[in-house]
Structure formats: C-alpha cells, structure tokens
Design a protein around this motif. Structure first.
Motif, PDB file in Angstrom:
ATOM      1  N   ILE A 283       1.238  -1.459   0.079  1.00 16.35           N
ATOM      2  CA  ILE A 283      -0.070   0.040  -0.034  1.00 16.35           C
ATOM      3  C   ILE A 283       0.846   1.528  -0.314  1.00 16.35           C
ATOM      4  O   ILE A 283       0.743   2.070  -0.957  1.00 16.35           O
ATOM      5  N   LEU A 284       1.746   0.716   0.333  1.00 16.66           N
ATOM      6  CA  LEU A 284       2.640   1.907   1.029  1.00 16.66           C
ATOM      7  C   LEU A 284       3.624   2.618  -0.942  1.00 16.66           C
ATOM      8  O   LEU A 284       3.484   3.500  -1.283  1.00 16.66           O
TER       9      LEU A 284
ATOM     10  N   PRO B  41      -1.368  11.212   0.412  1.00 18.95           N
ATOM     11  CA  PRO B  41      -1.110  11.089   1.692  1.00 18.95           C
ATOM     12  C   PRO B  41      -2.148   9.970   2.108  1.00 18.95           C
ATOM     13  O   PRO B  41      -3.244   9.895   1.860  1.00 18.95           O
ATOM     14  N   ALA B  42      -2.108   9.744   3.304  1.00 22.25           N
ATOM     15  CA  ALA B  42      -2.858   8.840   4.109  1.00 22.25           C
ATOM     16  C   ALA B  42      -3.134   8.641   6.133  1.00 22.25           C
ATOM     17  O   ALA B  42      -1.399   9.241   6.713  1.00 22.25           O
ATOM     18  N   THR B  43      -3.681   8.546   5.922  1.00 21.62           N
ATOM     19  CA  THR B  43      -3.364   8.109   7.650  1.00 21.62           C
ATOM     20  C   THR B  43      -4.446   6.152   8.050  1.00 21.62           C
ATOM     21  O   THR B  43      -4.748   5.956   7.439  1.00 21.62           O
TER      22      THR B  43
ATOM     23  N   PRO C  10       7.888  -2.102  14.502  1.00 27.11           N
ATOM     24  CA  PRO C  10       8.447  -0.680  14.999  1.00 27.11           C
ATOM     25  C   PRO C  10       8.978  -0.134  13.280  1.00 27.11           C
ATOM     26  O   PRO C  10       8.341   0.944  12.998  1.00 27.11           O
ATOM     27  N   GLU C  11       9.996  -0.982  12.712  1.00 22.10           N
ATOM     28  CA  GLU C  11      10.740  -0.255  11.512  1.00 22.10           C
ATOM     29  C   GLU C  11       9.835   0.264  10.555  1.00 22.10           C
ATOM     30  O   GLU C  11       9.433   1.199  10.091  1.00 22.10           O
ATOM     31  N   LEU C  12       8.240  -0.866  10.293  1.00 18.94           N
ATOM     32  CA  LEU C  12       7.795  -0.717   9.281  1.00 18.94           C
ATOM     33  C   LEU C  12       6.771   0.967   9.350  1.00 18.94           C
ATOM     34  O   LEU C  12       6.533   0.940   8.697  1.00 18.94           O
ATOM     35  N   LEU C  13       5.514   0.779  11.220  1.00 19.64           N
ATOM     36  CA  LEU C  13       5.475   1.894  11.404  1.00 19.64           C
ATOM     37  C   LEU C  13       6.319   3.849  10.797  1.00 19.64           C
ATOM     38  O   LEU C  13       5.682   4.022  10.679  1.00 19.64           O
TER      39      LEU C  13
ATOM     40  N   VAL D 104       5.537   6.647   8.743  1.00 19.22           N
ATOM     41  CA  VAL D 104       5.673   8.119   9.363  1.00 19.22           C
ATOM     42  C   VAL D 104       6.646   8.888   8.623  1.00 19.22           C
ATOM     43  O   VAL D 104       6.642  10.141   8.629  1.00 19.22           O
ATOM     44  N   ALA D 105       7.537   8.515   7.903  1.00 17.99           N
ATOM     45  CA  ALA D 105       8.191   9.141   7.788  1.00 17.99           C
ATOM     46  C   ALA D 105       8.150   8.546   5.648  1.00 17.99           C
ATOM     47  O   ALA D 105       9.019   9.958   5.208  1.00 17.99           O
ATOM     48  N   ALA D 106       7.376   8.545   5.541  1.00 20.90           N
ATOM     49  CA  ALA D 106       6.816   8.692   3.993  1.00 20.90           C
ATOM     50  C   ALA D 106       5.641  10.052   4.222  1.00 20.90           C
ATOM     51  O   ALA D 106       5.039  10.118   2.603  1.00 20.90           O
TER      52      ALA D 106
END
Length: 713
Positions: free
Chosen positions: A108-109, A118-120, A132-135, A139-141
């Motif tokens: 999806i990213l 952008p998305a929420t 945690p890294e995927l999370l 945020v970084a995107a």
C-alpha cells in the motif's frame, strides 16, 4: 561357580561427588513463584496482544435507536456531547485500519508513493510493537498515524477498565514503535456516525471526553469481507462533491483485493477533482494530530515492546515444550502398554524349565527397623528356597533392631552389627560377610512371599545377567495416600521396568527387592556411598560393566510406603536428588565400550532426564496453561484434553493392575491423584533440582515405620 563367560568390566575413572555442607535455601521457592508469575504475565500479555479478530467480524448485539451526532465523521467532545466535523468539499482522506502488516502495508505504501497520495493509518498497538520499523516507514513517507486500540477490542462491549487499558496500551505501542503520540482514534468495528448504537455511542463519548478525535467514515468499502475489486471501488467512490473519509484496511486478513482496488479508487477521486489529504490536515489542525512522545511514555513503550516480544518467545517455547512432552508421554504410554505382553512372554521363558537353585545369601540392611524387622526376617525364613543364608546388618540402630533379630534365634539368620554409616556401607559389609555368590537384597521393612527368592534368581542362570529387579508392591494401601502410591508403583514403576527390560536399560533395581551376581557387583565397584540412590547407582554400574539387568514381575516384595505427606516428601526428595546424582555420575556412559553402557547413555539416562527431571519441571507450566485456559474462555478445550488424558491414564492403570493380577477397586482414587499427588511429586523434583544446583548436602532421612504391611493371601 564359574563366571568365565561373564563380560569383563572396562576400566574407567571412578567418579567422586563432593558437596557443600549447607541446607537448601528457600530461594528456589521464591524463584518458582517468580517464574510462574512471569509466565502468567506473559500469557496475559499474549492474550490481549493476539486477540486481533478480522475487522468487521464482531457480532452486533441488539441495536438501540439513539440520536447520533451530525455534521461529519470526525467526532469531538462538545459541551458534554459530541459534534461531528466534516472534510471540505472535494477533499478525501484515505484511511487504513488494522496494520501495520509486514505483507500488505509495504504494498500500500508503494502505491501511495507512486500516486503521491497521503493517508492516515489507524494501527493496532500490538502490531505496532511487532513491526516498529514498518511503522517508522509509514511516518517517514509523510503519512499520519492514528490509534486503533491495543488488540482490536470492541470498546462498546468490554468493561470500562479494559477500554481504558486498550487505549493506554495502544498509545504506548505507538510511542515504542514510532516515538509518537496521537489524538486520532478509530474504534474497531465502527463505520459511520449514523450506524452507532447506544453502547457504541457511549464508548465514543468516553474516548472523546478523554481528548481523542474519534474518526469514523463517510465511505465504508467493506474490503474486509473481500466482496471483489469492483465492489470495493464502487463502495469507496465519490457520489457528489462532499468531503470524504474512506475506510480501507491494510491488515487483519487477505488484503489482495484492497491492493488491486486502490489505484482505481485513487483515479476516480482524481477524475472527480478531489484533493487527497490526511485527517488532521483535512479538518484544519495546523499543528497536526501527532506529536513526539514524551520521554517516559516512549521508554514505557520500548519496555512494552520488549515485554511483548519476550512473552511471545516464552509462551511459544513453553507451548512447543508442552506439545513435545505431550507427544513423548503419549508415545511412552503406547510403548509401555503395547510391549507389556511381549515382556510377559519373555519373562515367562526366563523361569521356564528346570529350576535353577544356587545357594543364596540375603542381605537385609537395617537402621531403626525394630517395628518391621521381625516380619521381614520371618518371611525370608519361610521361603521355599532350599539353601538360604540371611545376613541382617544392623547399621547402628538405636531402637533395638539388632536385639529383635537376636531374640528370634531363627536358623540360617546371622546378625552383623556396625556403627551407623549408611545403607550403602551396610550392604558393602553384608557383601563381604556373604557366603554365597548370588546376593538378594531387601529393605528392613519389606516382606517376601514364599516363592519370591526362587523366582527372583531364575534369570541369573544366564551368565550375561548381572542383576534382577523384583516387583515391589505397596503393602499399606488402606489410606488415600497409600492407594495413590500403590497405583504409581503398578502403573508407573512396574510398567516402566517392563519397557526398560526390553530395551536393555533398566536403571534401577529397587532396594526393596533385587538379586545380584556378586561378580557383577564387584565389577561395578561395589555399593557406593557417593549418591543417595545407591540402588540406581549400582544398577547403572552393572550395566556399564557389560551385564544385563532384567525385571521379574512374579517375584513380589511387599514394602511399607510412607503414610504421611511429610514422609512421602522426604522419601521422594531423597530419590529425586539421588537420581540426579546418578545421572551426573554416569553421564559419560554413552562413551563406554560395552553395549550396556551405550544403551544406558543413549536410552536409559535420556529417559530418566525426560520423564523424571524435565517433565516435572514443566508440569507447573502445564497446570498454569490449563488454569489460564479455564479462566479465559477455553474451558471446554481444557476440560476435553483433561478428560481424554484422564481416560487414557485410567485405561493404562487398569491394564497394569490386570497384568499384576491386582484388584481394580483403587481406580476410583486415580482422578484425585491428579489434583494433589502429581503436584506434590513435581514440587519435590523442583526442590531437589534446586538443592543439587546449590550444592546442598542432604542428610539420610529416616522414615517413620508403622509395621502395617499386609500381604494378601
């Protein structure tokens, strides 16, 4: 007797066991409680972390019509009520629930990055700490994060304390995984404001009062149900110019249809002239809805992350261990039951044909056995064996045991007195005093049947056999504790020895009834005082010397079992501690050149480790898992497993009783044995292991004797 065909004992270094003289501390009980508490906490944490049901599958209760807030899908607290906020016209916020998911979220990213949209993302806290890294990639995107509770719990159906816990842990999940906190919340199983019932509205109100912006949806694609790509696109597409909050999922199940529908959905909004935004930007929050987490919540989130991972590893490891031991226990049951008939045939061949009746010396070590020594000695004199010498070794008794033997004045009975030095030393003295090369050993509280000695020595006609185990029976079985021990002796010790006999690795000839070839005893180094289990020690030594050890179930000996919990604890404590000493002493048996030593090392010692040491260590965890299952909604499964296990054990014990020609009446006490007796035994083993690790030296505990052994006619 000529023993030229007997295998010679290989030369090996003699082991010496040293102990630190101190009493075992109570610290191991504290450690046990701490370990069980940690396991219980891990189970609880895993329960609330893994209760992530597929989105939309909650079963709705009876709906109560209520006045729902109007104005938009973002609900905020407003003077004790709720107010709805809408996105501006031709503005759309794509929202994704139930992630992050290591398979679907990255796809999806990629689509969002390619389309510059952008998305929420409303993330489940337990998933956040796992990924945690995927999370942080989300945020970084440039995307926004909102909370979706800790475990995807329905906030309208759980108690208030659980709802608060879900929200608090969810925030810690975000703090630990991405280092942020958020004011955005989407309750699981929610859709649009118009679909709220009374319970859901109450839950939303509580969350809004706590400072959350509760984000529902204008367009629910229901992609969780996998209705098809076209249906997802149609359900999520605009129908006018109003602002839209679109509900999609990036976790919680197979999201392949969502992945396929997303580009087409984005294209439709673009064609309709919509601008893509996040929730906070869409409703005009200039500072945004997320902010860096404070130091303490961030640290708590990291600790929670570690705790969840550690609990997962612990529960998984224990679960696999329980499963493994369950399979091994089942295999053991199948083997002992399936091979028992074969042992009956093999054993019958050993005593068939012309009787072998060499002269025998019976050794009776006795320390303070005045209560039962007369019955023991008289049962030996009443034996039908033709040439018999009885040597009673009084090991420094203070209750007149030796005087009782002297007053009997029975023919063929000799009394040897020595200062108190222990059972092994008494047996060494008796071996030196013995006139014959076939030795029978029994305890001072044991009563033989008239044919016991004759049956016990028959297998020794084979010069390769160095020792014979008799069939020890509990003679005082009137009380509940006596019945439990009786069942244990018959279905545990006796069945095990049948199997070990066929496998060539009997590890213990019981002190209550055993026959030995003198040369085998001497080849094994004699009875040793290095361990508290001299019977196990000498049996292992005889195997390592190249002799065979067999079991003769017809040679019955009736012994007095402990009649109090305290005495039982002390006896099993000594047995367990001595067994571990023997395992350590003979740990290199697998390297021996003799087949008996190799079998001991490859089969006998691992068997003892698995079922006499490791399984009792795991037993508290098994009970804790079962108790936890009863308390957390899995009572039917737990009870089913327990009933199956109980029936299997009942059938096995009944079969063992029939093999020993015993009555089935004591079977009624078997279920009660699982409630108390089993727990007592594994606690004994745990204490013994702790004492062994601590290097504690154990005294020889003398049990109380009542002399109430009953030998059935």
């Amino acid at each position: 007797m000529s023993m030229s065909s007997t295998p010679a004992r290989p030369r090996r270094r003699r082991a010496h066991v040293q102990y630190v003289t101190r009493r075992p501390a109570l610290a191991h009980w504290v450690l046990l409680v701490a370990v069980l508490a940690a396991l219980l906490l891990a189970l609880g944490l895993q329960t609330i972390s893994s209760s992530v049901w597929r989105a939309g599958t909650a079963t709705p209760g009876e709906r109560v019509a209520v006045a729902t807030p109007s104005g938009g899908p973002v609900l905020v607290a407003d003077d004790g009520g709720l107010a709805g906020v809408s996105l501006p016209e031709r503005t759309v916020a794509l929202t994704f629930d139930d992630g992050p998911d290591p398979r679907w979220t990255p796809q999806i990213l990629d689509i969002l990055a390619r389309e510059n949209v952008p998305a929420t993302f409303f993330v489940v806290g337990s998933h956040a700490v796992e990924e945690p890294e995927l999370l942080r990639e989300v945020v970084a995107a440039g995307h926004e994060l909102g909370e979706h509770t800790w475990s995807h719990a329905d906030l309208s159906t759980v108690p208030a304390w659980r709802a608060n816990l879900e929200l608090s842990l969810g925030q810690l999940g975000l703090a630990g995984g991405a280092g942020i906190s958020t004011s955005l919340l989407r309750p699981p199983y929610s859709s649009s404001p118009q679909d709220l019932d009374a319970a859901e509205l109450t839950a939303v109100q509580r969350a809004a009062d706590a400072g959350y912006l509760v984000v529902l949806a204008d367009r629910d694609t229901k992609d969780w149900s996998r209705p098809g790509v076209e249906q997802i696109v149609a359900a999520g597409s605009p129908t006018g110019t109003e602002g839209q909050v679109v509900l999609l999922h990036d976790g919680g199940g197979d999201r392949s249809e969502t992945i396929a529908a997303l580009p087409a959905l984005i294209e439709r909004y673009r064609d309709a002239g919509y601008r893509f935004t996040t929730i906070s930007e869409g409703i005009g929050l200039t500072a945004g809805a997320t902010r860096p987490a404070e130091a303490i919540p961030a640290l708590q989130g990291q600790v929670l992350d570690v705790a969840v991972r550690a609990s997962g590893w612990l529960v998984t490891a224990v679960s696999w261990a329980v499963l493994g031991f369950g399979i091994l226990s089942l295999l053991r049951t199948v083997l002992v039951v399936g091979l028992a008939p074969r042992h009956v045939r093999v054993s019958a061949r050993r005593v068939a044909g012309e009787q072998w009746l060499p002269p025998v010396t019976v050794l009776v070590p006795a320390y303070n056995e005045a209560v039962g020594i007369e019955r023991a000695v008289r049962s030996l004199v009443a034996s039908d064996y033709p040439e018999l010498e009885v040597v009673v070794i009084d090991d420094g008794s203070t209750d007149g045991t030796g005087d009782v033997v002297e007053r009997l004045g029975l023919p063929g009975v000799r009394l040897v007195r020595q200062p108190n030095a222990g059972k092994a030393a008494a047996l060494r003295t008796g071996t030196r005093e013995a006139s014959h090369d076939v030795l029978v050993m029994l305890d001072g509280d044991t009563v033989f049947e008239p044919d016991t000695i004759r049956l016990l020595v028959q297998p020794l006609r084979d010069p390769a056999v160095g020792a014979v185990s008799g069939n020890t029976k509990v003679g005082n079985r009137t009380g509940l504790l006596g019945r439990w021990q009786h069942l244990e002796y018959v279905s545990g010790f006796n069945l095990d020895r049948r199997l070990q006999d066929l496998l060539g690795c009997i590890t213990t000839v019981p002190g209550a009834a055993g026959a030995f070839r003198r040369q085998a005893v001497e080849s094994a180094g004699g009875l040793s005082s290095e361990t508290l289990a001299e019977d196990t020690d000498i049996t292992m030594g005889i195997l390592r010397a190249g002799y065979r050890v067999v079991h003769e179930e017809r040679a019955r000996a009736w012994t007095e079992a402990p009649s109090s919990v305290n005495d039982l604890w002390r006896q099993r404590y000594r047995w367990s501690y001595g067994t571990m000493q023997c395992i350590w002493k003979h740990r290199h048996a697998v390297r021996d050149s003799t087949s008996g030593g190799r079998r001991l090392g490859l089969v006998g010692i691992p068997y003892m480790l698995l079922f006499q040491v490791l399984l009792p260590l795991l037993a508290p965890a098994i009970d804790l898992f079962a108790l936890y299952g009863l308390l957390t909604g899995n009572a039917r499964s737990v009870l089913t497993v327990w009933v199956v296990f109980a029936l299997l054990q009942l059938a096995t014990t009944a079969y063992a009783l029939r093999l020993d020609r015993e009555s089935l009446k004591p079977l009624w006490s078997l279920p009660l044995q699982q409630v108390f007796y089993r727990q007592l035994i594994y606690l004994v083993v745990i204490q013994s292991i702790a004492s062994a690790v601590a290097g504690a030296r154990l005294p020889w505990h003398k049990l109380h004797r009542s002399g109430d052994v009953v030998v059935p006619a």
